[in-house]
Design a protein around this motif. Structure first.
Motif, PDB file in Angstrom:
ATOM      1  N   THR A 105       0.830  -1.210   0.000  1.00 22.90           N
ATOM      2  CA  THR A 105       0.000   0.000   0.000  1.00 22.90           C
ATOM      3  C   THR A 105       0.859   1.252   0.000  1.00 22.90           C
ATOM      4  O   THR A 105       0.623   2.194  -0.772  1.00 22.90           O
ATOM      5  N   ILE A 106       1.856   1.267   0.868  1.00 21.98           N
ATOM      6  CA  ILE A 106       2.751   2.433   0.969  1.00 21.98           C
ATOM      7  C   ILE A 106       3.527   2.625  -0.322  1.00 21.98           C
ATOM      8  O   ILE A 106       3.634   3.745  -0.852  1.00 21.98           O
ATOM      9  N   ASN A 107       4.080   1.538  -0.860  1.00 22.79           N
ATOM     10  CA  ASN A 107       4.895   1.627  -2.065  1.00 22.79           C
ATOM     11  C   ASN A 107       4.060   2.031  -3.277  1.00 22.79           C
ATOM     12  O   ASN A 107       4.491   2.866  -4.086  1.00 22.79           O
ATOM     13  N   THR A 108       2.870   1.467  -3.411  1.00 24.50           N
ATOM     14  CA  THR A 108       2.015   1.779  -4.552  1.00 24.50           C
ATOM     15  C   THR A 108       1.583   3.235  -4.544  1.00 24.50           C
ATOM     16  O   THR A 108       1.569   3.905  -5.588  1.00 24.50           O
ATOM     17  N   PHE A 109       1.230   3.761  -3.374  1.00 18.06           N
ATOM     18  CA  PHE A 109       0.841   5.172  -3.269  1.00 18.06           C
ATOM     19  C   PHE A 109       1.992   6.076  -3.674  1.00 18.06           C
ATOM     20  O   PHE A 109       1.816   7.040  -4.427  1.00 18.06           O
ATOM     21  N   ASP A 110       3.185   5.753  -3.183  1.00 21.00           N
ATOM     22  CA  ASP A 110       4.374   6.557  -3.481  1.00 21.00           C
ATOM     23  C   ASP A 110       4.675   6.548  -4.980  1.00 21.00           C
ATOM     24  O   ASP A 110       4.911   7.598  -5.594  1.00 21.00           O
ATOM     25  N   VAL A 111       4.670   5.365  -5.586  1.00 22.31           N
ATOM     26  CA  VAL A 111       4.970   5.243  -7.013  1.00 22.31           C
ATOM     27  C   VAL A 111       3.925   5.968  -7.853  1.00 22.31           C
ATOM     28  O   VAL A 111       4.255   6.711  -8.784  1.00 22.31           O
ATOM     29  N   GLY A 112       2.650   5.768  -7.527  1.00 16.87           N
ATOM     30  CA  GLY A 112       1.586   6.399  -8.297  1.00 16.87           C
ATOM     31  C   GLY A 112       1.613   7.906  -8.207  1.00 16.87           C
ATOM     32  O   GLY A 112       1.396   8.599  -9.213  1.00 16.87           O
ATOM     33  N   TYR A 113       1.885   8.442  -7.021  1.00 18.86           N
ATOM     34  CA  TYR A 113       1.917   9.892  -6.849  1.00 18.86           C
ATOM     35  C   TYR A 113       3.015  10.529  -7.687  1.00 18.86           C
ATOM     36  O   TYR A 113       2.808  11.571  -8.323  1.00 18.86           O
ATOM     37  N   ASN A 114       4.192   9.907  -7.710  1.00 15.51           N
ATOM     38  CA  ASN A 114       5.349  10.525  -8.356  1.00 15.51           C
ATOM     39  C   ASN A 114       5.502  10.191  -9.830  1.00 15.51           C
ATOM     40  O   ASN A 114       6.055  11.001 -10.597  1.00 15.51           O
ATOM     41  N   THR A 115       5.052   9.025 -10.252  1.00 13.28           N
ATOM     42  CA  THR A 115       5.278   8.619 -11.651  1.00 13.28           C
ATOM     43  C   THR A 115       3.999   8.227 -12.381  1.00 13.28           C
ATOM     44  O   THR A 115       4.057   7.796 -13.519  1.00 13.28           O
ATOM     45  N   GLY A 116       2.835   8.364 -11.707  1.00 13.62           N
ATOM     46  CA  GLY A 116       1.579   8.066 -12.381  1.00 13.62           C
ATOM     47  C   GLY A 116       1.397   8.919 -13.615  1.00 13.62           C
ATOM     48  O   GLY A 116       0.884   8.471 -14.647  1.00 13.62           O
ATOM     49  N   ILE A 117       1.803  10.163 -13.518  1.00 16.30           N
ATOM     50  CA  ILE A 117       1.891  11.059 -14.678  1.00 16.30           C
ATOM     51  C   ILE A 117       3.370  11.090 -15.074  1.00 16.30           C
ATOM     52  O   ILE A 117       4.220  11.417 -14.249  1.00 16.30           O
ATOM     53  N   PRO A 118       3.704  10.718 -16.313  1.00 12.38           N
ATOM     54  CA  PRO A 118       5.116  10.598 -16.706  1.00 12.38           C
ATOM     55  C   PRO A 118       5.939  11.833 -16.361  1.00 12.38           C
ATOM     56  O   PRO A 118       5.485  12.974 -16.490  1.00 12.38           O
ATOM     57  N   ILE A 119       7.158  11.575 -15.907  1.00  8.44           N
ATOM     58  CA  ILE A 119       8.090  12.652 -15.566  1.00  8.44           C
ATOM     59  C   ILE A 119       8.501  13.382 -16.840  1.00  8.44           C
ATOM     60  O   ILE A 119       8.830  12.757 -17.849  1.00  8.44           O
ATOM     61  N   LYS A 120       8.509  14.705 -16.808  1.00  5.73           N
ATOM     62  CA  LYS A 120       8.842  15.507 -17.985  1.00  5.73           C
ATOM     63  C   LYS A 120      10.308  15.921 -17.939  1.00  5.73           C
ATOM     64  O   LYS A 120      10.820  16.306 -16.885  1.00  5.73           O
ATOM     65  N   LYS A 121      10.962  15.845 -19.106  1.00  7.28           N
ATOM     66  CA  LYS A 121      12.345  16.309 -19.239  1.00  7.28           C
ATOM     67  C   LYS A 121      12.369  17.350 -20.345  1.00  7.28           C
ATOM     68  O   LYS A 121      12.139  17.042 -21.511  1.00  7.28           O
ATOM     69  N   ILE A 122      12.649  18.603 -19.982  1.00  8.08           N
ATOM     70  CA  ILE A 122      12.576  19.713 -20.935  1.00  8.08           C
ATOM     71  C   ILE A 122      13.883  20.490 -20.909  1.00  8.08           C
ATOM     72  O   ILE A 122      14.376  20.875 -19.850  1.00  8.08           O
TER      73      ILE A 122
END
Length: 497
Positions: A105-122
């Motif tokens: 539960t803890i790991n899934t919440f953390d992963v989803g919050y930070n990478t659920g929307i793809p990280i942008k590199k600009i």
């Protein structure tokens, strides 16, 4: 009579097993199971097979068990509840083992919050943007970033290997934490000196291992061996042009602690409490039948009493009433009392502490009921956001190194010249529910204007915005033509003729 008393010690008899102490995760795995490998130079280790062998063996025997325990908790194979052989006092009683996957539960919440929307590199450099976008597309980087973050917050570390395949395509893959480690220099920047991958595989009934060492200029591969012998016989050397060690370590903090590591003792307590509750409910159905009265207990042997006990039967000699008469024979059941309110309050407190200390909110809590806007959620996960900022800095450091290596190889093969990471920004978008209606109303009330394309893109049931705009224009054209026809056929007054 002494025999009778001895037999009736059904809870605390000397022949019964006692509870065994369970060591916590932190007591089992000392800091030495998570330290970084360091050396003065790569040659200091690689030129001495004994030192390299000792380093590999230490990782396999001392660091991997800790990583395996963390992995177990993320898969509901909680060690304390399953590995404790002496949980119950009495043999023959229920011994349920219930593991609760708070770690997932803890790991899934953390992963989803930070990478659920793809990280942008600009980047400010169009050429750099082009290189990064092509690389990200070829490697499905959005998925790779998510898995790297998952490993990083599960184990406190994650490893990415970059290589160029036979088709001259630049690739990135995850390298297992159970088979990979990096050795750093003694300088303040902790420069990676080399990385080791020892891949294990089975050949019949024997396990073999292939060891590869990655330096800043070459890849050294050794002949297949076994973990028992670890005979390091060099097989080949290959040059690479990544400019640095092509394995990158990602860490959420300088301690390499996972997201749920410090709450494992609380998870163990919750598992034990729930398991004991289940045991009580089962044992309640096997309550002891007590028969008391004018019984001749002398005719029963110790073995008879033991058999009675195993069958949940207890015989008691009747007592004497105040008037001197003997009490009547009676029968009834006895069982341990269960403090429902106290036990449930204890488990609720444990569950609350797990979420409080891990900074991950309990989304099933009544405080999170109903629709929550992103801004409202931010106040409820304030502690989590502080931990996220630290993790993002560590992950960004790894991403910058990934793209630095990428530009190094591109320059070598002359697919890019003059491109650098100056101006490159890594942007994280929190994956939180948004109160879109409230935001739109605030913009419109302030006098702002929003295009139809933007409005349509906010609708979840519209898959292709451009196609929808096209259909609207077609309908408008049909209506205009219809109105013109009506005008020329007898005048248009807003009604059908």
């Amino acid at each position: 009579m002494a025999e009778h008393l001895k037999v009736n010690e059904f809870e605390y008899g000397d022949d019964l097993k006692k509870y065994t102490a369970v060591k916590s995760f932190q007591a089992i795995f000392k800091p030495s199971a998570n330290f970084h490998y360091r050396a003065e130079s790569a040659e200091e280790i690689l030129d001495d097979p004994k030192k390299l062998r000792a380093m590999i063996r230490d990782h396999h025997e001392n660091q991997c068990p800790r990583l395996a325990a963390l992995d177990d908790y993320s898969k509901a194979r909680n060690n304390a509840i399953y590995d404790n052989e002496g949980r119950r006092v009495e043999q023959g009683k229920a011994d349920h083992r219930a593991a609760h996957n708070f770690a997932k539960t803890i790991n899934t919440f953390d992963v989803g919050y930070n990478t659920g929307i793809p990280i942008k590199k600009i980047s400010d450099n169009d050429k750099v943007n082009e290189i990064i976008q092509e690389y990200d597309k070829q490697n499905d980087i959005a998925a790779l970033d998510s898995e790297l973050w998952r490993d990083m917050k599960k184990y406190g570390r994650a490893y990415e290997l970059q290589y160029r395949n036979k088709d001259d395509e630049d690739r990135s893959v995850i390298s297992s934490v159970f088979e990979t480690f990096v050795c750093y220099g003694l300088d303040v920047e902790r420069t990676p000196l080399f990385a080791v991958r020892y891949l294990k595989y089975r050949l019949g009934d024997r396990e073999k291992v292939v060891i590869s060492v990655y330096t800043d200029s070459e890849i050294i591969t050794y002949r297949p061996t076994t973990m028992a012998s670890l005979r390091l016989v060099e097989e080949k050397r290959e040059q690479h042009q990544w400019g640095e060690v092509p394995i990158t370590e990602y860490s959420p903090n300088r301690y390499r602690m996972g997201g749920y590591e410090d709450v494992i003792p609380l998870i163990d307590l919750y598992d034990a409490a729930q398991s004991d509750t289940a045991n009580y409910m089962t044992d309640f159905n096997d309550a002891t039948l007590v028969i008391s009265g004018d019984l001749d207990l002398g005719k029963y042997s110790v073995d008879d009493y033991i058999k009675m006990k195993r069958n949940n039967l207890l015989l008691l000699r009747n007592g004497i009433n105040p008037d001197g008469s003997r009490s009547e024979t009676s029968a009834g059941y006895i069982y341990k009392e269960y403090d429902v309110n106290g036990t449930e309050a204890y488990k609720d407190r444990l569950q609350s502490d797990i979420h409080k200390i891990s900074f991950v909110p309990d989304l099933t809590d009544k405080e999170f009921s109903g629709t929550q806007s992103g801004e409202a959620m931010k106040y409820k996960i304030f502690g989590f956001l502080q931990d996220v900022s630290t993790s993002q800095r560590g992950f960004t450091k790894g991403l910058m190194r990934r793209y630095r290596l990428l530009l190094n190889i591109k320059k070598y093969v002359r697919e890019s010249s003059g491109a650098n990471l100056e101006g490159l920004e890594i942007k994280y978008t929190p994956n939180l529910p948004k109160a879109v209606f409230d935001e739109l109303k605030a913009i419109i009330d302030a006098g702002g204007e929003i295009s139809q394309e933007t409005l349509l893109s906010l609708a979840s049931f519209i898959e292709d915005v451009q196609a929808e705009i096209g259909r609207v224009k077609e309908e408008q054209t049909v209506q205009v033509n219809r109105n013109i026809t009506q005008i020329f056929n007898g005048g248009y007054n807003g009604e059908e003729q």
